[in-house]
Design a protein around this motif. Structure first.
Motif, PDB file in Angstrom:
ATOM      1  N   SER A 230       0.875  -1.402  -0.042  1.00 59.35           N
ATOM      2  CA  SER A 230       0.058   0.072  -0.082  1.00 59.35           C
ATOM      3  C   SER A 230       0.846   1.086   0.098  1.00 59.35           C
ATOM      4  CB  SER A 230      -0.994  -0.116   1.120  1.00 59.35           C
ATOM      5  OG  SER A 230      -0.134   0.096   2.514  1.00 59.35           O
TER       6      SER A 230
ATOM      7  N   LYS B 280       0.433  -2.744  -7.970  1.00 65.14           N
ATOM      8  CA  LYS B 280      -0.087  -3.182  -6.846  1.00 65.14           C
ATOM      9  C   LYS B 280      -0.624  -4.321  -6.769  1.00 65.14           C
ATOM     10  CE  LYS B 280      -2.724  -1.251  -2.969  1.00 65.14           C
ATOM     11  NZ  LYS B 280      -3.444  -0.077  -2.345  1.00 65.14           N
TER      12      LYS B 280
ATOM     13  N   PRO C 120       0.701   3.453  -3.955  1.00 68.47           N
ATOM     14  CA  PRO C 120      -0.614   4.347  -3.598  1.00 68.47           C
ATOM     15  C   PRO C 120      -1.366   5.046  -4.702  1.00 68.47           C
ATOM     16  CG  PRO C 120       1.473   5.670  -3.216  1.00 68.47           C
ATOM     17  CD  PRO C 120       1.956   4.468  -3.721  1.00 68.47           C
TER      18      PRO C 120
END
Length: 182
Positions: free
Chosen positions: A103, A115, A107
């Motif tokens: 995270s 991610k 982001p």
């Protein structure tokens, strides 16, 4: 920015309420508004202003991404010996490092694919832990470390340079925490 626009609109509205009347008759100085209507107007203005007050961006910058990569990447890189020994408990104890790395390093919306790949790598590591498969753990860990470019930070010598300048730096109490003193 929204706050200033709403505040200026409220200021103009309140100023126009006290402006002198354009007719020649003398205007009444009594306010023709009861308390319920006044509080309703105030609550309505608060509802307009409230959403713009809490519009934080999450402080996403290159510095916060670098900080997350160093802080949590170091913890993940330190698990190399535990993974090679097949110590499932040590890797499971650092589950938060994987979650926070994913995270913190990815982001932004543009990093969504990276991610998702990092989360899939984390899931593969913990699936190997649940099945107690040492070979699968080693393969998943090596794949995760390679895909996310995780490296153990090299120790910094005070003779070469300074690693941090205050106790609030993220490199304090790490191998990178060197202070040059003459």
């Amino acid at each position: 920015m929204k706050f200033t626009a709403v505040a200026s609109a409220l200021l103009v509205a309140s100023a126009s309420a006290f402006a002198p009347a354009a007719t020649t008759e003398r205007a009444s100085t009594a306010l023709n508004m009861d308390r319920r209507a006044a509080f309703g107007a105030i609550a309505g203005a608060a509802l307009v202003v409230a959403p713009s007050i809490a519009s934080a961006d999450g402080a996403i910058s290159a510095a916060t991404i670098q900080r997350a990569k160093f802080t949590y990447g170091s913890r993940i890189a330190a698990l190399k010996s535990a993974v090679s020994k097949g110590d499932f408990g040590a890797v499971a104890a650092e589950k938060n490092a994987f979650v926070l790395f994913n995270s913190g390093v990815y982001p932004r919306a543009k990093d969504k694919d990276a991610k998702n790949a990092a989360i899939a790598g984390t899931n593969a590591i913990f699936a190997a832990i649940r099945s107690k498969d040492t070979a699968a753990l080693k393969a998943a860990y090596d794949s995760y470390v390679t895909a996310n470019d995780i490296k153990e930070p090299a120790p910094l010598s005070p003779d070469v340079g300074q690693g941090y300048s205050s106790d609030y730096d993220y490199r304090v109490r790490t191998k990178q925490a060197a202070v040059y003193v003459r």
